[in-house]
Design an enzyme around this catalytic site. Structure first.
Site, mmCIF file in Angstrom:
data_model
loop_
_atom_site.group_PDB
_atom_site.id
_atom_site.type_symbol
_atom_site.label_atom_id
_atom_site.label_comp_id
_atom_site.label_asym_id
_atom_site.label_seq_id
_atom_site.Cartn_x
_atom_site.Cartn_y
_atom_site.Cartn_z
ATOM 1 N N ARG A 1 0.850 -1.218 0.036
ATOM 2 C CA ARG A 1 -0.004 -0.074 0.087
ATOM 3 C C ARG A 1 0.807 1.220 -0.085
ATOM 4 O O ARG A 1 0.314 2.288 -0.665
ATOM 5 C CB ARG A 1 -0.797 -0.045 1.182
ATOM 6 C CG ARG A 1 -1.704 1.047 1.399
ATOM 7 C CD ARG A 1 -3.098 0.881 2.003
ATOM 8 N NE ARG A 1 -2.978 0.040 3.107
ATOM 9 C CZ ARG A 1 -2.684 0.294 4.300
ATOM 10 N NH1 ARG A 1 -2.103 1.500 4.762
ATOM 11 N NH2 ARG A 1 -2.802 -0.671 5.132
ATOM 12 N N TYR B 1 -11.811 22.576 -11.621
ATOM 13 C CA TYR B 1 -12.523 21.299 -11.965
ATOM 14 C C TYR B 1 -13.736 20.982 -11.121
ATOM 15 O O TYR B 1 -13.640 21.105 -9.895
ATOM 16 C CB TYR B 1 -11.303 20.314 -11.961
ATOM 17 C CG TYR B 1 -11.894 18.804 -12.101
ATOM 18 C CD1 TYR B 1 -12.184 18.720 -13.579
ATOM 19 C CD2 TYR B 1 -11.677 17.963 -11.083
ATOM 20 C CE1 TYR B 1 -12.523 17.374 -13.755
ATOM 21 C CE2 TYR B 1 -12.344 16.585 -11.412
ATOM 22 C CZ TYR B 1 -12.676 16.193 -12.918
ATOM 23 O OH TYR B 1 -13.008 15.262 -13.016
ATOM 24 N N ASP C 1 -3.799 22.726 -9.771
ATOM 25 C CA ASP C 1 -4.148 21.609 -10.823
ATOM 26 C C ASP C 1 -3.520 21.958 -12.338
ATOM 27 O O ASP C 1 -4.064 22.889 -12.808
ATOM 28 C CB ASP C 1 -5.619 21.587 -10.800
ATOM 29 C CG ASP C 1 -6.237 20.195 -11.585
ATOM 30 O OD1 ASP C 1 -5.500 19.998 -12.560
ATOM 31 O OD2 ASP C 1 -7.192 19.817 -11.271
ATOM 32 N N LYS D 1 -5.246 11.657 -18.115
ATOM 33 C CA LYS D 1 -5.182 12.251 -19.078
ATOM 34 C C LYS D 1 -4.057 12.038 -19.925
ATOM 35 O O LYS D 1 -3.754 11.136 -20.402
ATOM 36 C CB LYS D 1 -5.139 13.804 -18.682
ATOM 37 C CG LYS D 1 -6.553 13.916 -17.734
ATOM 38 C CD LYS D 1 -8.003 13.907 -18.256
ATOM 39 C CE LYS D 1 -9.173 13.709 -17.491
ATOM 40 N NZ LYS D 1 -9.083 15.088 -16.507
HETATM 41 C C1 LIG Z 1 -10.030 14.915 -15.037
HETATM 42 C C2 LIG Z 1 -9.597 15.985 -14.261
HETATM 43 C C3 LIG Z 1 -9.285 15.616 -13.031
HETATM 44 C C4 LIG Z 1 -9.803 14.448 -12.239
HETATM 45 O O1 LIG Z 1 -8.733 13.502 -12.562
HETATM 46 P P1 LIG Z 1 -9.174 11.926 -12.677
HETATM 47 O O2 LIG Z 1 -8.124 11.311 -12.898
HETATM 48 O O3 LIG Z 1 -10.538 11.728 -13.546
HETATM 49 O O4 LIG Z 1 -9.906 11.481 -11.260
HETATM 50 C C5 LIG Z 1 -8.530 16.780 -12.346
HETATM 51 N N1 LIG Z 1 -8.546 18.131 -12.631
HETATM 52 C C6 LIG Z 1 -8.612 18.238 -13.872
HETATM 53 C C7 LIG Z 1 -8.497 19.641 -14.785
HETATM 54 C C8 LIG Z 1 -9.221 17.143 -14.738
HETATM 55 O O5 LIG Z 1 -9.342 17.384 -16.106
#
Ligand SMILES: *Cc1c(COP(=O)(O)O)cnc(C)c1O
Length: 389
Positions: free
Chosen positions: A59, A112, A184, A209
């Site tokens: 973990r 987001y 982010d 992404k």
């Molecule tokens: C998709 C996304 C997230 C969340 O990511 P996941 O891997 O889907 O949980 C957070 N911030 C942004 C800007 C995103 O586009």
């Protein structure tokens, strides 16, 4: 290694060391328990379990996890990195580590959607004061600081609306007040923006992404400086969140081609955005590399490229017509995520509570992948008449 060239980091980092065999790549690490020969070895590992690199229990991490962490540190110019099971888990664990009941948290109004949701429901429910602020406030965000403000969370560019904030100004205001800044930076990836070098304390991103890059893995990444990242790491471990073995390997694989893929989607995205901008139905393109995008000057100053995700505002249409248009596209999938090889489309309705987003038109978000650009343009050209209200 801090000033190594990005291509060299992408090729050399996160690979097996001399003692780990001759394979080019890290092996898939399965399993849970790690075993020790003596209690002394076991206790030494347990005492060091919150440190990256410690082999103690699955973990907390394994060699592949630590390899990816090391590579991401080099890419972001970070001292420390911790992985999470998704982008959302990376964000929620980071915020949980930074604020507690009675603390005040500032959140950019274009954050987001799931970050907003977490702050408005779970954090607020736990007694954290949450204030949303105008994402273009820059240094003016400091006007909202209170004695109990602990952290500020923002995003570059804004989710769905693509304004680019003045990252160094926000980071400097936070630093001066002892407020931890969190950004982010899923959209630019470390290839096109390195927020830590701009003064930000913590970078979170969804590796689902562009990092993994093929819509086949979910993972979150957190990078930053020593003490703050240590607290975040402990929170990830305490919550029991962890990245999966296969997801880590797919991210290491994605890392190798990240720069090439980003350079492709940068060119392809701008090409399609420019083409869409020239169509009658288009009111405005929301793309940080375009002068019409709020904060474009900050993008030019602080970013070295653009990803393949952007928005388009369509004029004089209706929700029903937008649905017909999106349904009429054959080569674009309808989906929430992005950053894979396939092109995507999604109508979006930005939510604002602290600032106004009073633009005209119907907003549709596009993610451009690796399709042939003429194929995409033909597809769009065939569907655009469906926007007729
Ligand atoms: C998709 C996304 C997230 C969340 O990511 P996941 O891997 O889907 O949980 C957070 N911030 C942004 C800007 C995103 O586009």
């Amino acid at each position: 290694m801090a000033d190594s060239k990005i291509p060299d980091i992408l090729v050399q980092k996160g690979r097996p060391g001399k003692t780990e065999g001759r394979n080019v790549n890290m092996p898939l690490e399965t399993g849970s328990t790690m075993v020790f020969d003596t209690m002394a070895e076991f206790e030494a590992a347990r005492n060091a379990r919150y440190q990256s690199g410690t082999i103690y229990y699955g973990r907390y991490g394994n060699r592949a996890v630590y390899a990816l962490e090391e590579a991401l540190c080099a890419l972001d110019g970070a001292e420390s990195c911790v992985l999470a099971s998704s982008g959302v888990a990376a964000i929620t664990c980071t915020l949980m580590a930074l604020v507690k009941s009675g603390d005040h948290l500032l959140v950019a109004d274009n954050i987001y959607g799931n970050t907003r949701n977490f702050c408005e429901t779970l954090l607020a429910g736990q007694g954290v004061e949450v204030t949303f602020f105008d994402p273009m406030a820059g240094a003016g965000a400091a006007d909202l600081f209170r004695p109990n403000t602990r952290a500020l969370m923002f995003e570059a560019p804004g989710s769905g609306t693509f304004e680019v904030p003045d990252i160094p100004a926000v980071a400097a205001a936070c630093k001066a007040a002892g407020v931890v800044s969190v950004i982010d930076a899923t959209w630019p990836t470390p290839i096109f923006c390195r927020p830590l070098a701009l003064g930000v304390d913590v970078v979170v991103a969804s590796g689902s992404k562009y990092l993994s890059g093929h819509s086949d893995a979910m993972i979150g990444t957190i990078t930053g400086t020593g003490n703050v990242l240590q607290a975040v790491r402990k929170t990830v471990m305490t919550v029991g969140d962890k990245s999966g073995g296969q997801e880590v390997l797919l991210s290491l694989r994605g890392l190798r081609t990240l720069k090439m893929r980003m350079e492709h989607v940068d060119r392809a995205g701008r090409d399609i955005a420019l083409w869409l901008g020239a169509q009658d139905r288009t009111l405005r393109v929301l793309h940080p590399a375009f002068e019409s995008c709020p904060g474009h000057e900050f993008w030019r100053r602080d970013f070295t490229g653009a990803s393949g995700l952007f928005g388009v505002l369509f004029r004089e249409t209706s929700d029903a017509a937008v649905t017909r248009f999106v349904d009429g596209l054959a080569h674009f999938g309808i989906g929430v995520s992005w950053g894979g090889y396939e092109s995507l489309v999604l109508p979006v309705t930005p939510k604002r509570t602290a600032s106004r987003w009073d633009v005209e038109g119907h907003l549709v978000r596009f993610s451009i992948g690796f399709d042939d650009l003429d194929t995409l343009k033909d597809d769009l050209a065939a569907a655009l008449p469906l926007l007729e209200p």
